[in-house]
Write a protein that holds these residues in place. Structure first.
Motif, mmCIF file in Angstrom:
data_model
loop_
_atom_site.group_PDB
_atom_site.id
_atom_site.type_symbol
_atom_site.label_atom_id
_atom_site.label_comp_id
_atom_site.label_asym_id
_atom_site.label_seq_id
_atom_site.Cartn_x
_atom_site.Cartn_y
_atom_site.Cartn_z
ATOM 1 N N TYR A 31 22.038 -60.194 44.764
ATOM 2 C CA TYR A 31 22.839 -61.080 43.979
ATOM 3 C C TYR A 31 24.061 -60.328 43.504
ATOM 4 C CZ TYR A 31 18.203 -63.793 43.460
ATOM 5 O OH TYR A 31 17.139 -64.165 43.449
ATOM 6 N N SER A 32 25.073 -61.400 43.002
ATOM 7 C CA SER A 32 26.105 -60.767 42.478
ATOM 8 C C SER A 32 26.576 -61.738 41.340
ATOM 9 C CB SER A 32 27.476 -60.715 43.657
ATOM 10 O OG SER A 32 27.038 -59.961 44.752
ATOM 11 N N TYR A 41 24.347 -65.364 37.970
ATOM 12 C CA TYR A 41 24.066 -64.275 39.377
ATOM 13 C C TYR A 41 24.065 -65.319 40.559
ATOM 14 C CZ TYR A 41 23.411 -60.251 36.848
ATOM 15 O OH TYR A 41 23.316 -58.945 35.777
ATOM 16 N N THR A 44 24.291 -63.376 47.249
ATOM 17 C CA THR A 44 25.415 -63.182 48.053
ATOM 18 C C THR A 44 25.097 -62.494 49.465
ATOM 19 O OG1 THR A 44 26.089 -61.208 46.736
ATOM 20 C CG2 THR A 44 27.155 -63.366 46.292
ATOM 21 N N THR A 77 22.086 -52.847 42.550
ATOM 22 C CA THR A 77 22.228 -54.285 42.288
ATOM 23 C C THR A 77 21.044 -54.821 41.816
ATOM 24 O OG1 THR A 77 21.029 -54.567 44.516
ATOM 25 C CG2 THR A 77 23.664 -54.129 44.599
ATOM 26 N N HIS A 79 18.426 -57.372 42.701
ATOM 27 C CA HIS A 79 18.184 -57.962 44.051
ATOM 28 C C HIS A 79 16.499 -58.364 43.674
ATOM 29 C CE1 HIS A 79 17.087 -53.408 43.600
ATOM 30 N NE2 HIS A 79 15.958 -53.921 44.250
#
Length: 98
Positions: A31-32, A41, A44, A77, A79
């Motif tokens: 996720y970003s 989020y 990506t 990150t 995730h």
């Protein structure tokens, strides 16, 4: 304000992997967050939960090394683990404006 994040290339890549390797393929979703919507989020990217074993051990060992490098990048990150089918469905929802 709700917005969508549309990534046709990622959706197509997931679709192809799902067809080729099956709906139960385990993946790790990355996720970003984007400045336009800092409270949400978005998916990506993704990596496989683990490489698919190939009868050629040299190729499998190379894939395992690459996979270990990818796993190391997850440390910083957001995730989540899921099946590729779940990822595909989440990407479809994500591409719609809510």
């Amino acid at each position: 304000m709700n917005v969508s994040y549309n990534n046709e290339e990622l959706l197509e890549e997931v679709r192809q992997d799902m067809i080729e390797f099956g709906e139960e393929l385990g993946v790790i979703v990355v996720y970003s967050i984007f400045s336009e919507n800092p409270d949400k989020y978005y998916i990506t990217d993704y990596i496989w939960g683990e490489p698919v074993h190939d009868s050629d051990m040299d190729i499998y060992e190379e894939e395992m090394k690459l996979h270990e490098k990818e796993l190391a990048t997850l440390e910083y990150t957001k995730h989540e683990k899921m099946t590729i089918k779940e990822l595909y469905n989440n990407l479809l929802k994500q591409s719609k404006i809510i």
